[in-house]
Scaffold this motif. Structure first.
Motif, PDB file in Angstrom:
ATOM      1  N   LEU A 190       0.853  -1.190   0.000  1.00  0.00           N
ATOM      2  CA  LEU A 190       0.000   0.000   0.000  1.00  0.00           C
ATOM      3  C   LEU A 190       0.888   1.240   0.000  1.00  0.00           C
ATOM      4  CD1 LEU A 190      -2.671  -0.927   2.689  1.00  0.00           C
ATOM      5  CD2 LEU A 190      -3.214  -0.133   0.395  1.00  0.00           C
ATOM      6  N   CYS A 191       0.568   2.202  -0.851  1.00  0.00           N
ATOM      7  CA  CYS A 191       1.398   3.398  -0.984  1.00  0.00           C
ATOM      8  C   CYS A 191       0.552   4.656  -0.877  1.00  0.00           C
ATOM      9  CB  CYS A 191       2.127   3.401  -2.328  1.00  0.00           C
ATOM     10  SG  CYS A 191       3.192   1.955  -2.584  1.00  0.00           S
ATOM     11  N   ASP A 192       1.068   5.644  -0.116  1.00  0.00           N
ATOM     12  CA  ASP A 192       0.351   6.913   0.048  1.00  0.00           C
ATOM     13  C   ASP A 192       1.138   8.087  -0.519  1.00  0.00           C
ATOM     14  OD1 ASP A 192       2.405   7.344   1.837  1.00  0.00           O
ATOM     15  OD2 ASP A 192       1.145   7.474   3.630  1.00  0.00           O
ATOM     16  N   ALA A 193       2.033   7.794  -1.474  1.00  0.00           N
ATOM     17  CA  ALA A 193       2.911   8.770  -2.129  1.00  0.00           C
ATOM     18  C   ALA A 193       4.167   9.057  -1.317  1.00  0.00           C
ATOM     19  CB  ALA A 193       2.195  10.084  -2.453  1.00  0.00           C
ATOM     20  N   GLU A 194       4.168   8.690  -0.034  1.00  0.00           N
ATOM     21  CA  GLU A 194       5.345   8.932   0.810  1.00  0.00           C
ATOM     22  C   GLU A 194       5.952   7.653   1.349  1.00  0.00           C
ATOM     23  OE1 GLU A 194       4.371  11.722   3.859  1.00  0.00           O
ATOM     24  OE2 GLU A 194       3.804  13.311   2.433  1.00  0.00           O
ATOM     25  N   ARG A 195       5.127   6.691   1.662  1.00  0.00           N
ATOM     26  CA  ARG A 195       5.642   5.447   2.242  1.00  0.00           C
ATOM     27  C   ARG A 195       4.910   4.249   1.657  1.00  0.00           C
ATOM     28  NH1 ARG A 195       3.385   8.112   6.215  1.00  0.00           N
ATOM     29  NH2 ARG A 195       5.346   8.437   7.314  1.00  0.00           N
ATOM     30  N   LEU A 300      -7.541   1.725   2.414  1.00  0.00           N
ATOM     31  CA  LEU A 300      -7.558   2.295   1.070  1.00  0.00           C
ATOM     32  C   LEU A 300      -7.831   3.789   1.112  1.00  0.00           C
ATOM     33  CD1 LEU A 300      -9.410  -0.449  -1.034  1.00  0.00           C
ATOM     34  CD2 LEU A 300      -7.002  -0.281  -0.394  1.00  0.00           C
ATOM     35  N   GLU A 301      -8.716   4.206   1.997  1.00  0.00           N
ATOM     36  CA  GLU A 301      -8.976   5.642   2.151  1.00  0.00           C
ATOM     37  C   GLU A 301      -7.720   6.372   2.629  1.00  0.00           C
ATOM     38  OE1 GLU A 301     -13.658   6.492   3.076  1.00  0.00           O
ATOM     39  OE2 GLU A 301     -12.358   5.976   4.762  1.00  0.00           O
ATOM     40  N   ALA A 302      -7.032   5.792   3.592  1.00  0.00           N
ATOM     41  CA  ALA A 302      -5.838   6.435   4.139  1.00  0.00           C
ATOM     42  C   ALA A 302      -4.764   6.600   3.072  1.00  0.00           C
ATOM     43  CB  ALA A 302      -5.295   5.624   5.318  1.00  0.00           C
TER      44      ALA A 302
END
Length: 420
Positions: A190-195, A300-302
């Motif tokens: 899972l990726c949030d653009a930073e981690r 997924l929201e996070a």
């Protein structure tokens, strides 16, 4: 939910377990998904149609399953329309849309991969080969069927002719790379653009026949977790493989938010990346998600918020999961549609069946409607008991021309009661 395969049905099952009790709408869905969610007659690659449907439904979150709409820019279109979306932008989806671009990013990020050359004509491809066997890959999307392992010059010539002369898979260039030996591993993060946060490890079976024989397919089964890759090892691999790619993309102004899936070869020299995909794997998802105890919807929201996964720890059931694909006659070269499927109404509890290529006929019967038809996933305290549950259920399901592999997770199976 965008998509209509086994992966999307597994996602629907996992999202439905959320304590937030979401209303789930799927476009286009299939016969099985229709029993668990409301389906819309909108194709997954109909970008305008999906955006219009998400707007009309006032969707709080759109989850994109297949790679083709991601590569075509569906996430961008949804974001422009004001809809929150789980899935990378068109620019970030090039990681899967172009194997040459993916190799370039890995090189810049220092991620270990096979030695390779990108070529545009068949003779250049032959000239690039130093030893056999060799791996020849179509540059663009090929539904998991664009990778050819050539054992000798004759097979290499044939593969290069198919890809660069006949233009199979509509590719204009191919990647010729060294053949790596070892055990294959799928690790999704899972990726949030930073981690990047890894999910449980999994192993996929690509070839159509037992013993890894025959042509490549989209995947004939999977199991999770891989005993040699526990959560701590998965975090180590993710730090060396996924995170550098995230950082390199960010450096180029291409933030990656979504699922980053690394296909790895665990060689004697350590993990090497075979490819990156930009979505949940299929059929790995069918084995991974039944074990997830964390709320998938909240995860997924996070991930849609930069830094939103900070402090997140995933929780998993201790079971092993084994997922077996039931394919139709002729797959992977072709597929059979309209064959009536029986046995779905008498399966034992504790087995999860996800529909991939299914539909309802005019009599309301579930019928085949694609190459990979169903996934049957069994859970157990170890690989042996999970295999037993999956295959017992798979044998209760019948349709003309049914194909399945009998060796999914066999290599890690242990006597019942002994944990791997």
């Amino acid at each position: 939910m965008v998509g209509g395969g086994g992966r999307e049905h597994a996602l629907v099952h996992a999202l439905a377990r959320s304590p937030r009790q979401p209303e789930i709408v799927c476009a286009p869905g299939n016969a099985g998904i229709a029993a668990d969610a409301r389906v819309l007659e909108v194709g997954a690659e109909d970008i305008e149609g999906i955006v219009a449907a998400a707007t009309a439904e006032r969707a709080d979150l759109v989850v994109i399953g297949p790679e083709a709409p991601l590569v075509a820019g569906l996430a961008d279109a949804l974001t422009a329309a004001g809809t929150r979306v789980f899935g990378p932008t068109k620019a970030a989806a090039r990681l899967e849309g172009s194997k040459a671009f993916c190799k370039e990013i890995m090189g810049a990020a220092g991620v270990p991969t096979a030695v390779y050359k990108v070529v545009q004509d068949a003779q250049a491809g032959l000239d690039a080969i130093e030893r056999y066997p060799v791996v020849i890959k179509a540059d663009g999307l090929a539904a998991g069927k664009g990778v050819i392992i050539a054992a000798d010059e004759h097979e290499a010539r044939e593969a290069l002719h198919q890809l660069l002369v006949e233009r199979r898979f509509d590719t204009t260039q191919v990647v010729v790379e060294e053949y790596l030996e070892g055990e294959e591993l799928s690790l999704l993060a899972l990726c949030d653009a930073e981690r990047a946060i890894p999910l449980a490890s999994a192993q996929d079976y690509k070839r159509i026949f037992d013993g890894d024989r025959g042509p490549n397919t989209g995947g004939m089964g999977s199991y999770s977790p891989v005993p040699s890759v526990d959560d701590a090892r998965a975090r180590e691999i993710c730090a060396a493989v996924h995170q550098p790619v995230l950082d390199e993309l960010a450096r180029r102004g291409i933030p990656f938010q979504g699922m980053l899936y690394a296909g790895l070869m665990m060689t004697a020299d350590g993990p090497r990346v075979l490819e990156f995909n930009v979505r949940f794997g299929d059929p790995e998802t069918q084995a991974i998600l039944p074990r997830l105890r964390s709320d998938l919807l909240s995860l997924l929201e996070a991930a849609t918020v930069p830094g939103g996964l900070g402090g997140v720890e995933l929780e998993w059931a201790p079971d092993m999961a084994v997922s077996v694909v039931l394919a139709s006659a002729g797959y992977p070269a072709s597929s059979s549609s309209g064959d009536v499927i029986t046995g779905l109404d008498r399966l034992p509890p504790g087995v999860q069946v996800t529909h991939a290529g299914t539909a309802l006929n005019s009599d309301g019967q579930v019928v085949t409607a694609g190459g990979r038809v169903l996934n049957v996933t069994g859970l157990g305290a170890d690989a042996a008991s999970a295999r037993e549950a999956a295959y017992a259920a798979a044998d209760m399901i019948e349709f003309d021309g049914k194909q399945l592999r009998r060796d999914i997770a066999l290599r890690v199976a242990q006597p019942a009661g002994v944990r791997p």
